[in-house]
Write a protein that holds these residues in place. Sequence first.
Motif, PDB file in Angstrom:
ATOM      1  N   HIS A  20       0.836  -1.192   0.000  1.00  0.00           N
ATOM      2  CA  HIS A  20       0.000   0.000   0.000  1.00  0.00           C
ATOM      3  C   HIS A  20       0.874   1.247   0.000  1.00  0.00           C
ATOM      4  O   HIS A  20       2.066   1.187   0.295  1.00  0.00           O
ATOM      5  N   LEU A  21       0.258   2.361  -0.338  1.00  0.00           N
ATOM      6  CA  LEU A  21       0.906   3.667  -0.333  1.00  0.00           C
ATOM      7  C   LEU A  21       0.055   4.611   0.497  1.00  0.00           C
ATOM      8  O   LEU A  21      -1.164   4.697   0.290  1.00  0.00           O
ATOM      9  N   GLU A  22       0.685   5.305   1.433  1.00  0.00           N
ATOM     10  CA  GLU A  22       0.011   6.339   2.203  1.00  0.00           C
ATOM     11  C   GLU A  22       0.582   7.670   1.732  1.00  0.00           C
ATOM     12  O   GLU A  22       1.804   7.842   1.668  1.00  0.00           O
ATOM     13  N   LEU A  23      -0.303   8.587   1.386  1.00  0.00           N
ATOM     14  CA  LEU A  23       0.090   9.809   0.696  1.00  0.00           C
ATOM     15  C   LEU A  23      -0.280  11.054   1.489  1.00  0.00           C
ATOM     16  O   LEU A  23      -1.408  11.189   1.955  1.00  0.00           O
ATOM     17  N   CYS A  24       0.694  11.953   1.649  1.00  0.00           N
ATOM     18  CA  CYS A  24       0.468  13.274   2.236  1.00  0.00           C
ATOM     19  C   CYS A  24       0.733  14.303   1.144  1.00  0.00           C
ATOM     20  O   CYS A  24       1.826  14.330   0.572  1.00  0.00           O
ATOM     21  N   VAL A  33       4.550   7.200   1.699  1.00  0.00           N
ATOM     22  CA  VAL A  33       5.174   6.130   2.465  1.00  0.00           C
ATOM     23  C   VAL A  33       4.661   4.832   1.858  1.00  0.00           C
ATOM     24  O   VAL A  33       3.476   4.514   1.963  1.00  0.00           O
ATOM     25  N   ALA A  34       5.556   4.126   1.172  1.00  0.00           N
ATOM     26  CA  ALA A  34       5.181   2.874   0.502  1.00  0.00           C
ATOM     27  C   ALA A  34       5.595   1.696   1.366  1.00  0.00           C
ATOM     28  O   ALA A  34       6.701   1.678   1.923  1.00  0.00           O
ATOM     29  N   THR A  35       4.704   0.720   1.467  1.00  0.00           N
ATOM     30  CA  THR A  35       4.980  -0.515   2.192  1.00  0.00           C
ATOM     31  C   THR A  35       4.755  -1.671   1.217  1.00  0.00           C
ATOM     32  O   THR A  35       3.669  -1.794   0.644  1.00  0.00           O
ATOM     33  N   PHE A  36       5.796  -2.469   1.028  1.00  0.00           N
ATOM     34  CA  PHE A  36       5.741  -3.612   0.114  1.00  0.00           C
ATOM     35  C   PHE A  36       6.079  -4.876   0.894  1.00  0.00           C
ATOM     36  O   PHE A  36       7.124  -4.946   1.546  1.00  0.00           O
ATOM     37  N   GLU A  37       5.207  -5.867   0.807  1.00  0.00           N
ATOM     38  CA  GLU A  37       5.425  -7.138   1.496  1.00  0.00           C
ATOM     39  C   GLU A  37       6.317  -8.041   0.653  1.00  0.00           C
ATOM     40  O   GLU A  37       6.466  -7.844  -0.560  1.00  0.00           O
ATOM     41  N   SER A  38       6.883  -9.046   1.289  1.00  0.00           N
ATOM     42  CA  SER A  38       7.670 -10.058   0.580  1.00  0.00           C
ATOM     43  C   SER A  38       6.827 -10.610  -0.574  1.00  0.00           C
ATOM     44  O   SER A  38       5.638 -10.885  -0.397  1.00  0.00           O
ATOM     45  N   GLY A  39       7.412 -10.737  -1.746  1.00  0.00           N
ATOM     46  CA  GLY A  39       6.691 -11.228  -2.915  1.00  0.00           C
ATOM     47  C   GLY A  39       6.081 -10.136  -3.773  1.00  0.00           C
ATOM     48  O   GLY A  39       5.600 -10.401  -4.868  1.00  0.00           O
ATOM     49  N   GLY A  66      14.202  -2.964   4.646  1.00  0.00           N
ATOM     50  CA  GLY A  66      14.143  -3.963   3.588  1.00  0.00           C
ATOM     51  C   GLY A  66      14.999  -3.587   2.385  1.00  0.00           C
ATOM     52  O   GLY A  66      15.723  -2.591   2.399  1.00  0.00           O
ATOM     53  N   THR A  67      14.902  -4.435   1.363  1.00  0.00           N
ATOM     54  CA  THR A  67      15.688  -4.232   0.146  1.00  0.00           C
ATOM     55  C   THR A  67      14.785  -4.357  -1.066  1.00  0.00           C
ATOM     56  O   THR A  67      13.967  -5.271  -1.159  1.00  0.00           O
ATOM     57  N   ILE A  68      14.955  -3.433  -1.996  1.00  0.00           N
ATOM     58  CA  ILE A  68      14.183  -3.424  -3.236  1.00  0.00           C
ATOM     59  C   ILE A  68      15.166  -3.435  -4.410  1.00  0.00           C
ATOM     60  O   ILE A  68      16.250  -2.877  -4.327  1.00  0.00           O
ATOM     61  N   VAL A  97      13.310  -7.802  -2.428  1.00  0.00           N
ATOM     62  CA  VAL A  97      14.344  -8.834  -2.354  1.00  0.00           C
ATOM     63  C   VAL A  97      14.279  -9.444  -0.955  1.00  0.00           C
ATOM     64  O   VAL A  97      14.339  -8.724   0.044  1.00  0.00           O
ATOM     65  N   GLY A  98      14.138 -10.746  -0.885  1.00  0.00           N
ATOM     66  CA  GLY A  98      14.121 -11.436   0.406  1.00  0.00           C
ATOM     67  C   GLY A  98      12.758 -11.427   1.067  1.00  0.00           C
ATOM     68  O   GLY A  98      11.740 -11.123   0.449  1.00  0.00           O
ATOM     69  N   ASP A  99      12.777 -11.751   2.358  1.00  0.00           N
ATOM     70  CA  ASP A  99      11.535 -11.932   3.117  1.00  0.00           C
ATOM     71  C   ASP A  99      11.130 -10.725   3.946  1.00  0.00           C
ATOM     72  O   ASP A  99      10.049 -10.708   4.520  1.00  0.00           O
ATOM     73  N   GLU A 100      12.005  -9.725   4.029  1.00  0.00           N
ATOM     74  CA  GLU A 100      11.695  -8.565   4.859  1.00  0.00           C
ATOM     75  C   GLU A 100      10.822  -7.561   4.115  1.00  0.00           C
ATOM     76  O   GLU A 100      11.048  -7.262   2.947  1.00  0.00           O
ATOM     77  N   GLN A 101       9.839  -7.039   4.809  1.00  0.00           N
ATOM     78  CA  GLN A 101       8.973  -5.986   4.278  1.00  0.00           C
ATOM     79  C   GLN A 101       9.825  -4.761   3.926  1.00  0.00           C
ATOM     80  O   GLN A 101      10.773  -4.431   4.632  1.00  0.00           O
ATOM     81  N   VAL A 102       9.480  -4.097   2.813  1.00  0.00           N
ATOM     82  CA  VAL A 102      10.154  -2.859   2.416  1.00  0.00           C
ATOM     83  C   VAL A 102       9.275  -1.677   2.790  1.00  0.00           C
ATOM     84  O   VAL A 102       8.080  -1.671   2.508  1.00  0.00           O
ATOM     85  N   ILE A 103       9.893  -0.695   3.435  1.00  0.00           N
ATOM     86  CA  ILE A 103       9.234   0.586   3.693  1.00  0.00           C
ATOM     87  C   ILE A 103      10.127   1.643   3.082  1.00  0.00           C
ATOM     88  O   ILE A 103      11.332   1.681   3.358  1.00  0.00           O
ATOM     89  N   LEU A 104       9.535   2.454   2.202  1.00  0.00           N
ATOM     90  CA  LEU A 104      10.332   3.525   1.604  1.00  0.00           C
ATOM     91  C   LEU A 104       9.534   4.808   1.540  1.00  0.00           C
ATOM     92  O   LEU A 104       8.312   4.802   1.495  1.00  0.00           O
TER      93      LEU A 104
END
Length: 119
Positions: A20-24, A33-39, A66-68, A97-104
Amino acid sequence: MIEVKSVDKPDERRDFPKGHLELCELTGLSFGVATFESGWRWSESVKPIAGTDSCEVHHNGFVVQGTIRIRMDDGTEAEIGPGEVFVCTPGHDAWVVGDEQVILYDFAGGASEYAKASA
């Protein structure tokens, strides 16, 4: 002028598969603020929403967690991890990349267009 908003109370939230993306929205700045789950992969999760072959949004970003990995349409690739700042022009795919959630954090004006259905 001074404008202040909290990422804890975004103006909008856009949900898509595995993220999901949360936008201000502020004057002159769309902060996401983007949150991407593993996969998560742009071409699988957001492409159906955007309706384009690759992501056509310009990103100025900072990876918090995390890593993207990003692959440009010309084949150039980069892996970006925590604490790294990046600029990515339109015409790319990306995935976790990998199993960790990405937050950017996305500081680009393009954040307002991300994961938004094309007209």
